[in-house]
Design a protein around this motif. Structure first.
Motif, PDB file in Angstrom:
ATOM      1  N   SER A  50      -7.915   1.153   8.958  1.00  0.00           N
ATOM      2  CA  SER A  50      -8.329   2.256   8.790  1.00  0.00           C
ATOM      3  C   SER A  50      -8.939   2.735  10.380  1.00  0.00           C
ATOM      4  CB  SER A  50      -9.637   2.571   7.979  1.00  0.00           C
ATOM      5  OG  SER A  50     -10.494   1.546   8.344  1.00  0.00           O
ATOM      6  N   THR A  51      -8.810   1.934  11.408  1.00  0.00           N
ATOM      7  CA  THR A  51      -9.160   2.218  12.442  1.00  0.00           C
ATOM      8  C   THR A  51      -8.165   2.800  13.518  1.00  0.00           C
ATOM      9  OG1 THR A  51     -10.609   0.112  12.532  1.00  0.00           O
ATOM     10  CG2 THR A  51     -10.058   0.874  14.654  1.00  0.00           C
ATOM     11  N   GLY A  52      -8.457   3.984  14.083  1.00  0.00           N
ATOM     12  CA  GLY A  52      -7.641   4.722  15.015  1.00  0.00           C
ATOM     13  C   GLY A  52      -7.389   5.946  14.574  1.00  0.00           C
ATOM     14  N   ASP A  53      -6.624   6.800  15.431  1.00  0.00           N
ATOM     15  CA  ASP A  53      -6.309   8.217  15.296  1.00  0.00           C
ATOM     16  C   ASP A  53      -5.422   8.196  14.137  1.00  0.00           C
ATOM     17  OD1 ASP A  53      -7.726   8.760  17.377  1.00  0.00           O
ATOM     18  OD2 ASP A  53      -6.368   8.853  18.745  1.00  0.00           O
ATOM     19  N   PHE A  54      -4.176   7.396  13.898  1.00  0.00           N
ATOM     20  CA  PHE A  54      -3.186   7.386  12.985  1.00  0.00           C
ATOM     21  C   PHE A  54      -3.731   7.300  11.723  1.00  0.00           C
ATOM     22  CE2 PHE A  54      -0.365   5.325   9.850  1.00  0.00           C
ATOM     23  CZ  PHE A  54       0.673   5.941  10.132  1.00  0.00           C
ATOM     24  N   PHE A  55      -4.735   6.433  11.396  1.00  0.00           N
ATOM     25  CA  PHE A  55      -5.243   6.335  10.116  1.00  0.00           C
ATOM     26  C   PHE A  55      -6.525   7.433   9.801  1.00  0.00           C
ATOM     27  CE2 PHE A  55      -3.869   2.200  11.584  1.00  0.00           C
ATOM     28  CZ  PHE A  55      -2.949   1.754  10.623  1.00  0.00           C
ATOM     29  N   GLN A  56      -6.936   7.741  10.627  1.00  0.00           N
ATOM     30  CA  GLN A  56      -7.822   9.114  10.380  1.00  0.00           C
ATOM     31  C   GLN A  56      -7.112  10.154   9.766  1.00  0.00           C
ATOM     32  OE1 GLN A  56     -10.204   9.563  13.745  1.00  0.00           O
ATOM     33  NE2 GLN A  56     -11.027   7.813  13.879  1.00  0.00           N
ATOM     34  N   ALA A  57      -5.848  10.369  10.608  1.00  0.00           N
ATOM     35  CA  ALA A  57      -4.933  11.468  10.273  1.00  0.00           C
ATOM     36  C   ALA A  57      -4.381  11.285   8.743  1.00  0.00           C
ATOM     37  CB  ALA A  57      -4.043  11.660  11.457  1.00  0.00           C
ATOM     38  N   TYR A  58      -3.992   9.796   8.769  1.00  0.00           N
ATOM     39  CA  TYR A  58      -3.551   9.808   7.297  1.00  0.00           C
ATOM     40  C   TYR A  58      -4.288  10.067   6.295  1.00  0.00           C
ATOM     41  CZ  TYR A  58      -1.335   6.912   3.638  1.00  0.00           C
ATOM     42  OH  TYR A  58      -0.447   6.517   2.576  1.00  0.00           O
ATOM     43  N   LEU A  59      -5.709   9.869   6.355  1.00  0.00           N
ATOM     44  CA  LEU A  59      -6.422   9.906   5.063  1.00  0.00           C
ATOM     45  C   LEU A  59      -6.931  11.458   5.113  1.00  0.00           C
ATOM     46  CD1 LEU A  59      -8.788   8.757   3.403  1.00  0.00           C
ATOM     47  CD2 LEU A  59     -10.499   8.755   5.490  1.00  0.00           C
ATOM     48  N   SER A  60      -6.749  12.074   6.233  1.00  0.00           N
ATOM     49  CA  SER A  60      -6.918  13.575   6.116  1.00  0.00           C
ATOM     50  C   SER A  60      -6.099  14.269   5.408  1.00  0.00           C
ATOM     51  CB  SER A  60      -7.097  14.175   7.784  1.00  0.00           C
ATOM     52  OG  SER A  60      -8.197  13.801   8.309  1.00  0.00           O
ATOM     53  N   GLY A  61      -4.782  13.534   5.435  1.00  0.00           N
ATOM     54  CA  GLY A  61      -3.561  14.163   4.859  1.00  0.00           C
ATOM     55  C   GLY A  61      -3.871  13.837   3.390  1.00  0.00           C
ATOM     56  N   LEU A  76     -10.969   3.375  -1.219  1.00  0.00           N
ATOM     57  CA  LEU A  76     -11.576   2.234  -0.998  1.00  0.00           C
ATOM     58  C   LEU A  76     -10.958   1.522   0.225  1.00  0.00           C
ATOM     59  CD1 LEU A  76     -10.910   1.109  -4.613  1.00  0.00           C
ATOM     60  CD2 LEU A  76     -12.911   2.067  -3.748  1.00  0.00           C
ATOM     61  N   ASP A  77     -11.822   1.152   1.119  1.00  0.00           N
ATOM     62  CA  ASP A  77     -11.329   0.698   2.438  1.00  0.00           C
ATOM     63  C   ASP A  77     -11.920  -0.961   2.761  1.00  0.00           C
ATOM     64  OD1 ASP A  77     -10.792   0.197   5.117  1.00  0.00           O
ATOM     65  OD2 ASP A  77     -11.802   1.959   5.776  1.00  0.00           O
ATOM     66  N   SER A  78     -10.847  -1.684   2.831  1.00  0.00           N
ATOM     67  CA  SER A  78     -11.105  -3.119   2.939  1.00  0.00           C
ATOM     68  C   SER A  78     -11.347  -3.497   4.360  1.00  0.00           C
ATOM     69  CB  SER A  78      -9.984  -4.026   2.200  1.00  0.00           C
ATOM     70  OG  SER A  78      -8.935  -4.048   3.311  1.00  0.00           O
ATOM     71  N   ARG A  79     -11.039  -2.764   5.100  1.00  0.00           N
ATOM     72  CA  ARG A  79     -11.462  -3.006   6.689  1.00  0.00           C
ATOM     73  C   ARG A  79     -10.873  -4.323   7.214  1.00  0.00           C
ATOM     74  NH1 ARG A  79     -14.237   0.532   9.861  1.00  0.00           N
ATOM     75  NH2 ARG A  79     -14.987  -1.498  11.150  1.00  0.00           N
ATOM     76  N   GLN A  80      -9.375  -4.479   6.777  1.00  0.00           N
ATOM     77  CA  GLN A  80      -8.676  -5.910   7.388  1.00  0.00           C
ATOM     78  C   GLN A  80      -9.128  -7.028   6.763  1.00  0.00           C
ATOM     79  OE1 GLN A  80      -9.299  -3.045   9.517  1.00  0.00           O
ATOM     80  NE2 GLN A  80      -9.165  -4.090  11.521  1.00  0.00           N
ATOM     81  N   ASP A  81      -9.656  -6.728   5.388  1.00  0.00           N
ATOM     82  CA  ASP A  81     -10.166  -8.124   4.504  1.00  0.00           C
ATOM     83  C   ASP A  81      -9.169  -8.376   3.358  1.00  0.00           C
ATOM     84  OD1 ASP A  81     -10.994  -9.942   2.742  1.00  0.00           O
ATOM     85  OD2 ASP A  81     -13.400  -9.326   3.426  1.00  0.00           O
ATOM     86  N   ALA A  82      -8.136  -8.983   3.556  1.00  0.00           N
ATOM     87  CA  ALA A  82      -7.147  -8.896   2.446  1.00  0.00           C
ATOM     88  C   ALA A  82      -7.401  -9.434   1.156  1.00  0.00           C
ATOM     89  CB  ALA A  82      -6.025 -10.212   3.116  1.00  0.00           C
ATOM     90  N   ALA A  83      -8.494 -10.325   0.908  1.00  0.00           N
ATOM     91  CA  ALA A  83      -8.911 -10.516  -0.272  1.00  0.00           C
ATOM     92  C   ALA A  83      -9.680  -9.478  -0.764  1.00  0.00           C
ATOM     93  CB  ALA A  83     -10.057 -11.837  -0.364  1.00  0.00           C
ATOM     94  N   LEU A  84     -10.410  -8.776   0.040  1.00  0.00           N
ATOM     95  CA  LEU A  84     -11.425  -7.556  -0.594  1.00  0.00           C
ATOM     96  C   LEU A  84     -10.339  -6.577  -1.044  1.00  0.00           C
ATOM     97  CD1 LEU A  84     -13.738  -6.073  -0.807  1.00  0.00           C
ATOM     98  CD2 LEU A  84     -14.165  -5.550   1.448  1.00  0.00           C
ATOM     99  N   GLN A  85      -9.268  -6.430  -0.283  1.00  0.00           N
ATOM    100  CA  GLN A  85      -8.319  -5.309  -0.448  1.00  0.00           C
ATOM    101  C   GLN A  85      -7.754  -5.436  -1.957  1.00  0.00           C
ATOM    102  OE1 GLN A  85      -4.579  -4.901   1.831  1.00  0.00           O
ATOM    103  NE2 GLN A  85      -4.359  -2.694   1.136  1.00  0.00           N
ATOM    104  N   ALA A  86      -7.449  -6.889  -2.426  1.00  0.00           N
ATOM    105  CA  ALA A  86      -6.739  -6.992  -3.389  1.00  0.00           C
ATOM    106  C   ALA A  86      -8.025  -7.010  -4.744  1.00  0.00           C
ATOM    107  CB  ALA A  86      -6.460  -8.634  -3.691  1.00  0.00           C
ATOM    108  N   ASP A  87      -9.181  -7.392  -4.345  1.00  0.00           N
ATOM    109  CA  ASP A  87     -10.316  -7.138  -5.400  1.00  0.00           C
ATOM    110  C   ASP A  87     -10.629  -5.674  -5.424  1.00  0.00           C
ATOM    111  OD1 ASP A  87     -10.744  -9.624  -5.353  1.00  0.00           O
ATOM    112  OD2 ASP A  87     -12.331  -9.612  -4.113  1.00  0.00           O
ATOM    113  N   MET A  88     -10.079  -4.693  -4.610  1.00  0.00           N
ATOM    114  CA  MET A  88     -10.263  -3.421  -4.698  1.00  0.00           C
ATOM    115  C   MET A  88      -9.245  -2.764  -5.525  1.00  0.00           C
ATOM    116  SD  MET A  88     -11.593  -2.096  -0.761  1.00  0.00           S
ATOM    117  CE  MET A  88     -13.141  -1.983  -0.354  1.00  0.00           C
ATOM    118  N   VAL A  89      -8.014  -3.292  -5.591  1.00  0.00           N
ATOM    119  CA  VAL A  89      -6.950  -2.970  -6.718  1.00  0.00           C
ATOM    120  C   VAL A  89      -7.700  -3.102  -7.969  1.00  0.00           C
ATOM    121  CG1 VAL A  89      -4.656  -3.370  -7.487  1.00  0.00           C
ATOM    122  CG2 VAL A  89      -5.147  -3.172  -4.924  1.00  0.00           C
ATOM    123  N   ASP A  90      -8.240  -4.098  -8.186  1.00  0.00           N
ATOM    124  CA  ASP A  90      -8.897  -4.465  -9.611  1.00  0.00           C
ATOM    125  C   ASP A  90     -10.028  -3.498  -9.922  1.00  0.00           C
ATOM    126  OD1 ASP A  90      -6.934  -6.814 -10.071  1.00  0.00           O
ATOM    127  OD2 ASP A  90      -8.508  -7.921  -8.924  1.00  0.00           O
TER     128      ASP A  90
END
Length: 271
Positions: A50-61, A76-90
């Motif tokens: 989610s860091t950077g212009d690209f991802f800010q624009a993506y979220l805005s879209g 739901l933003d895991s901020r590069q935490d792979a295990a947390l991202q999987a938990d967020m799907v749940d």
């Protein structure tokens, strides 16, 4: 199913990802069920990066598309935490969402999580992450072409023999695809020598890469080209190059673009 297209605009990218999930025109006056009931549909955007212009624009879209459709968007933003991202799907499954957009991530951590969502009857779309599931549409840019165009320009500017620093983090689908092109170019042009490979996704990404680039430049003063095929990587390299007073001696090549990137490129004597 895999859908490949060229990157035409960052906001359009987020818009397209959400639109493919919804499978209806955002501006349709007569929306089919369940979109005929505003707020009744819940969609989750599960993010790895989610860091950077690209991802800010993506979220805005995505947010703009959700508003146009009248759906309840949960981010739901895991901020590069792979295990947390999987938990967020749940977490999204537990919330009772009807759709999930998985944005970036690692195959090994997202494959099973994505399957659990499918098993729960949820429509899933994966953007720039390979979840190895034929039931999940995968959306990607033409990353190999982006890398090829950047490297063709590097050849045009610098000839076929030079030492390079290369910024790369394995396991991120778009970076892996761009890396394939880098490997091919090194084979095609034997005069290109990779003096150092480095890279990190630690936040803030640009500053973390800058810390690495300082050491690389100190250890390899003969580097003439930096290939940093993600604009946050390139920003970090530029910080280090500028601090070392090497902006006229080293050229930086990247992919992705934003207004702030263009401003940096237009600076006097910019690398």
């Amino acid at each position: 199913m895999k859908i490949t297209r060229r990157l035409l605009g960052k906001a359009a990218l987020g818009l397209a990802g959400a639109a493919l999930l919804m499978q209806v025109p955002a501006m349709a006056q007569d929306k089919p069920a369940p979109f005929d009931k505003p707020g009744a549909v819940k969609i989750a955007l599960v993010r790895y990066l989610s860091t950077g212009d690209f991802f800010q624009a993506y979220l805005s879209g995505v947010e703009a598309q959700a508003k146009a459709l009248g759906v309840d968007l949960r981010v739901l933003d895991s901020r590069q935490d792979a295990a947390l991202q999987a938990d967020m799907v749940d977490q999204a499954i537990a919330l009772g969402v009807q759709g999930i957009v998985i944005q970036h991530g690692l195959t090994e951590s997202m494959k099973e999580a994505a399957q659990r969502a499918v098993d729960a009857g949820i429509k899933v779309v994966a953007f720039d992450v390979n979840v190895e599931n034929p039931k999940i549409p995968q959306i990607e840019q033409s990353d190999r072409d982006l890398a090829r165009l950047a490297l063709e320009q590097a050849i045009k500017d610098n000839g076929e023999s030079w030492k390079a620093g290369y910024v790369y983090v394995a396991g991120i689908a778009p970076l892996d695809r761009r890396n394939e092109t880098w490997v091919e170019f090194k084979k095609k042009y034997s005069g290109i020598k990779e003096a150092a490979m480095f890279g990190t996704l630690d936040n803030p990404i640009a500053n973390s890469v800058a810390n690495q680039a300082r050491s690389v430049l100190s250890a390899n003063p003969d580097i003439k080209v930096m290939f940093a095929p993600y604009d946050e990587f390139a920003k970090g390299v530029k910080i280090a190059v500028d601090e070392a007073g090497l902006s006229q001696d080293i050229k930086i090549y990247s992919a992705d673009i934003s207004t702030s990137d263009i401003a940096a490129m237009r600076e006097p004597d910019s690398a």
